[in-house]
Design a protein around this motif. Structure first.
Motif, PDB file in Angstrom:
ATOM      1  N   GLN A  76     -11.898  -1.080   2.230  1.00  0.00           N
ATOM      2  CA  GLN A  76     -11.833   0.155   3.408  1.00  0.00           C
ATOM      3  C   GLN A  76     -10.836   1.023   3.433  1.00  0.00           C
ATOM      4  N   VAL A  77      -9.755   0.608   2.939  1.00  0.00           N
ATOM      5  CA  VAL A  77      -8.449   1.530   3.144  1.00  0.00           C
ATOM      6  C   VAL A  77      -8.710   2.779   2.020  1.00  0.00           C
ATOM      7  N   TYR A  78      -9.042   2.473   0.855  1.00  0.00           N
ATOM      8  CA  TYR A  78      -9.284   3.510  -0.090  1.00  0.00           C
ATOM      9  C   TYR A  78     -10.212   4.612   0.531  1.00  0.00           C
ATOM     10  N   GLU A  79     -11.446   3.921   1.071  1.00  0.00           N
ATOM     11  CA  GLU A  79     -12.297   5.000   1.831  1.00  0.00           C
ATOM     12  C   GLU A  79     -11.799   5.810   2.806  1.00  0.00           C
ATOM     13  N   GLN A  80     -11.091   5.014   3.782  1.00  0.00           N
ATOM     14  CA  GLN A  80     -10.315   5.723   5.030  1.00  0.00           C
ATOM     15  C   GLN A  80      -9.356   6.835   4.349  1.00  0.00           C
ATOM     16  N   ALA A  81      -8.526   6.585   3.278  1.00  0.00           N
ATOM     17  CA  ALA A  81      -7.525   7.434   2.891  1.00  0.00           C
ATOM     18  C   ALA A  81      -7.988   8.428   1.694  1.00  0.00           C
ATOM     19  N   GLY A  82      -9.263   8.325   1.430  1.00  0.00           N
ATOM     20  CA  GLY A  82      -9.891   9.171   0.609  1.00  0.00           C
ATOM     21  C   GLY A  82      -9.096   9.026  -1.025  1.00  0.00           C
ATOM     22  N   ILE A  83      -8.934   7.936  -1.256  1.00  0.00           N
ATOM     23  CA  ILE A  83      -7.998   7.889  -2.434  1.00  0.00           C
ATOM     24  C   ILE A  83      -8.797   6.818  -3.321  1.00  0.00           C
ATOM     25  N   THR A  84      -8.331   6.425  -4.486  1.00  0.00           N
ATOM     26  CA  THR A  84      -8.138   5.266  -5.343  1.00  0.00           C
ATOM     27  C   THR A  84      -7.417   4.545  -5.550  1.00  0.00           C
ATOM     28  N   ALA A  85      -7.440   3.297  -6.020  1.00  0.00           N
ATOM     29  CA  ALA A  85      -6.006   2.604  -6.408  1.00  0.00           C
ATOM     30  C   ALA A  85      -5.450   3.513  -7.396  1.00  0.00           C
ATOM     31  N   ASP A  86      -5.926   4.291  -8.481  1.00  0.00           N
ATOM     32  CA  ASP A  86      -5.247   5.161  -9.349  1.00  0.00           C
ATOM     33  C   ASP A  86      -4.384   5.944  -8.774  1.00  0.00           C
ATOM     34  N   ASP A  87      -4.552   6.458  -7.435  1.00  0.00           N
ATOM     35  CA  ASP A  87      -3.439   7.114  -6.728  1.00  0.00           C
ATOM     36  C   ASP A  87      -2.304   6.566  -6.285  1.00  0.00           C
ATOM     37  N   ILE A  88      -2.204   5.206  -6.222  1.00  0.00           N
ATOM     38  CA  ILE A  88      -1.061   4.349  -5.819  1.00  0.00           C
ATOM     39  C   ILE A  88      -0.020   4.453  -6.769  1.00  0.00           C
ATOM     40  N   GLN A  89       1.365   4.459  -6.213  1.00  0.00           N
ATOM     41  CA  GLN A  89       2.430   4.310  -7.312  1.00  0.00           C
ATOM     42  C   GLN A  89       3.254   3.081  -7.046  1.00  0.00           C
ATOM     43  N   VAL A  90       3.281   2.653  -5.917  1.00  0.00           N
ATOM     44  CA  VAL A  90       4.043   1.224  -5.567  1.00  0.00           C
ATOM     45  C   VAL A  90       3.319   0.349  -4.573  1.00  0.00           C
ATOM     46  N   VAL A  91       3.525  -0.915  -4.871  1.00  0.00           N
ATOM     47  CA  VAL A  91       2.682  -1.753  -4.051  1.00  0.00           C
ATOM     48  C   VAL A  91       3.895  -3.027  -3.645  1.00  0.00           C
ATOM     49  N   GLU A  92       3.726  -3.376  -2.557  1.00  0.00           N
ATOM     50  CA  GLU A  92       4.429  -4.701  -1.844  1.00  0.00           C
ATOM     51  C   GLU A  92       3.169  -5.521  -1.805  1.00  0.00           C
ATOM     52  N   LEU A  93       3.290  -6.701  -2.504  1.00  0.00           N
ATOM     53  CA  LEU A  93       2.096  -7.427  -2.704  1.00  0.00           C
ATOM     54  C   LEU A  93       2.261  -9.045  -2.333  1.00  0.00           C
ATOM     55  N   HIS A  94       1.427  -9.784  -1.709  1.00  0.00           N
ATOM     56  CA  HIS A  94       1.642 -10.902  -1.257  1.00  0.00           C
ATOM     57  C   HIS A  94       1.783 -12.203  -2.199  1.00  0.00           C
ATOM     58  N   ASP A  95       2.706 -11.940  -2.993  1.00  0.00           N
ATOM     59  CA  ASP A  95       3.129 -13.086  -4.121  1.00  0.00           C
ATOM     60  C   ASP A  95       3.694 -14.256  -3.575  1.00  0.00           C
ATOM     61  N   CYS A  96       3.037 -14.960  -2.762  1.00  0.00           N
ATOM     62  CA  CYS A  96       3.602 -16.457  -2.393  1.00  0.00           C
ATOM     63  C   CYS A  96       3.728 -17.266  -3.363  1.00  0.00           C
TER      64      CYS A  96
END
Length: 447
Positions: free
Chosen positions: A278-298
């Motif tokens: 949903q967020v990739y569609e909303q933003a009009g991007i793909t994961a390849d456009d991301i440079q940094v991620v804060e990810l839930h690494d519990c």
């Protein structure tokens, strides 16, 4: 997005150190520090806040009111939020909705937690456990041991990923090593020690492939985020520091949780897939456009399976991202530059908002020795069993009247760079931002 929605921007952030839960600091004190810092960031008093969403999991019914009344009893709505480990980002999700749909022009999302030491337990024995379905499925698929419950859920997910795709326990240990290494440059992190891969692997075993240094600790701490409309940003000349929430989605469990009998699905992977799509569609991007991620690494195993669920790699190839060093500086993505939950800490109500704060500082270019270069898009992932996940995409604002970026804005607002130096607040800081309506009695009482 629908035409009725407006854009929303993060304009102010603040957080406390994340610390071991020793009962030394009460939640109103933590909350005050986080909110004061967020208000100092926008150089405004609490009077500009029109709604507040307060996230916490452990506390009585109106802790939110108690936490913010000390800034001013301005009679605005204060809404308490509990969504397990995704509580902080759920508060942010609600604040963003209030702004985007024109309910308010400026909202505060606040999260805090005062936890007890040790693994999280089920406190209410006289009612249905909200995770009873998860418990039943765990028992029916891989069985239940005496290990901490969450470690079993996420550890089994890692085991299944290894069985299905050829990943190994070494890949999960490498994720733990990376996140501890990253946290050495984060002054807010509960742990700032760097460990070798062998130290990660040889630390006490918790469950399956997971050792102690691959598991998040219980933590105390608080974080706050102020969200505003474009109108508010421009009227208050905040264009230089505003970070746009480009897209945001929340998802809950799908029937895959019940039907696939999969440990990966039991850990909420399909929620993440849904929200990410949903967020990739909303933003009009793909994961390849991301440079940094804060990810839930519990747990390191959850970071591994989430690479796949977020689309950061092709299905079944998460371990190849690790092998190619594409999850750290110099690679395709920088994942958890803050150190993540494993090393930064995990006070449930504050975690999602601390993730947001890190990404805002990154997009402003404030992070110096942990700065991700050439940054355009940042992604946040915050998940809670039971279940809910919030995925958000951020970028620098493109606004009328914006002059230069805000790489040195901290000098005027704080006198130090809060992204790389953690300081407490002073009485003067508090008085500078509390409501103009607040009485001297309340100031003296420090309610």
């Amino acid at each position: 997005m629908a035409n009725s929605q407006r854009k929303s921007y993060v304009i102010g952030v603040g957080m406390t150190n994340f610390i071991k839960p020793r009962g030394q600091v009460d939640y109103p004190v933590m909350a005050r520090e986080a909110v004061v810092k967020a208000l100092l960031d926008i150089e405004k008093t609490y009077d500009v806040i029109q709604q507040v969403y307060v996230g916490y999991c452990f506390g009585d019914s109106t802790c939110g009111q108690r936490a913010v009344y000390q800034l001013g009893m301005t009679q605005i709505p204060v809404i308490n939020v509990n969504n397990n480990c995704s509580t902080g980002s759920t508060a942010l999700y609600l604040a963003r909705q209030a702004v985007e749909f024109g309910i308010v022009d400026c909202a505060l999302a606040l999260g805090f937690e005062k936890m007890t030491s040790g693994s999280i337990a089920n406190y209410y024995k006289d009612r249905t456990n909200p995770l009873d379905t998860t418990v039943s499925l765990l028992s029916e698929t891989r069985g239940i041991t005496n290990s901490p419950f969450a470690a079993q859920i996420f550890g089994n997910a890692g085991i299944e990923y290894c069985e299905n795709y050829g990943a190994t326990a070494e890949h999960m240990a490498k994720i733990g090593e990376k996140n501890h290494r990253h946290s050495a440059n984060n002054p807010y992190a509960q742990f700032q020690n760097v460990y070798t891969l062998e130290q990660i692997k040889s630390s006490p075993q918790i469950f399956g492939p997971l050792t102690k240094l691959q598991c998040c600790p219980t933590s105390d701490g608080s974080a706050a985020v102020i969200v505003a409309s474009e109108k508010f940003v421009i009227e208050n000349n905040l264009q230089g520091q505003a970070i746009e929430i480009v897209a945001q989605a929340m998802a809950t469990d799908s029937p895959d949780l019940l039907e696939k009998r999969s440990s990966i699905e039991l850990a909420g992977a399909d929620m993440t897939r849904k929200a990410a799509k949903q967020v990739y569609e909303q933003a009009g991007i793909t994961a390849d456009d991301i440079q940094v991620v804060e990810l839930h690494d519990c747990f390191s195993s959850n970071e591994l399976i989430t690479y796949d669920a977020l689309g950061l790699c092709k299905p079944g190839q998460a371990h190849k991202l690790v092998d190619s060093n594409d999850v750290t500086y110099g690679g395709k993505y920088v994942i958890n530059p803050s150190g993540g939950l494993i090393s930064k800490g995990h006070p449930l109500g504050a975690t999602g908002l601390a993730q947001c704060a890190e990404l805002v500082w990154q997009l402003r270019g404030w992070c110096t020795n942990r700065q991700v270069p050439n940054l355009k898009y940042a992604l946040q992932h915050n998940i809670g069993l039971g279940g809910a996940v919030v995925v958000s995409v951020y970028k620098q604002a493109e606004l009328q009247g914006k002059n230069n970026d805000d790489k040195t804005g901290w000098k005027r607002r704080f006198g130090y760079n809060p992204a790389i130096e953690s300081r407490g607040i002073t009485e003067q800081d508090f008085r500078k931002v509390c409501s103009k309506q607040i009485s001297e009695y309340l100031l003296a009482a420090k309610l």
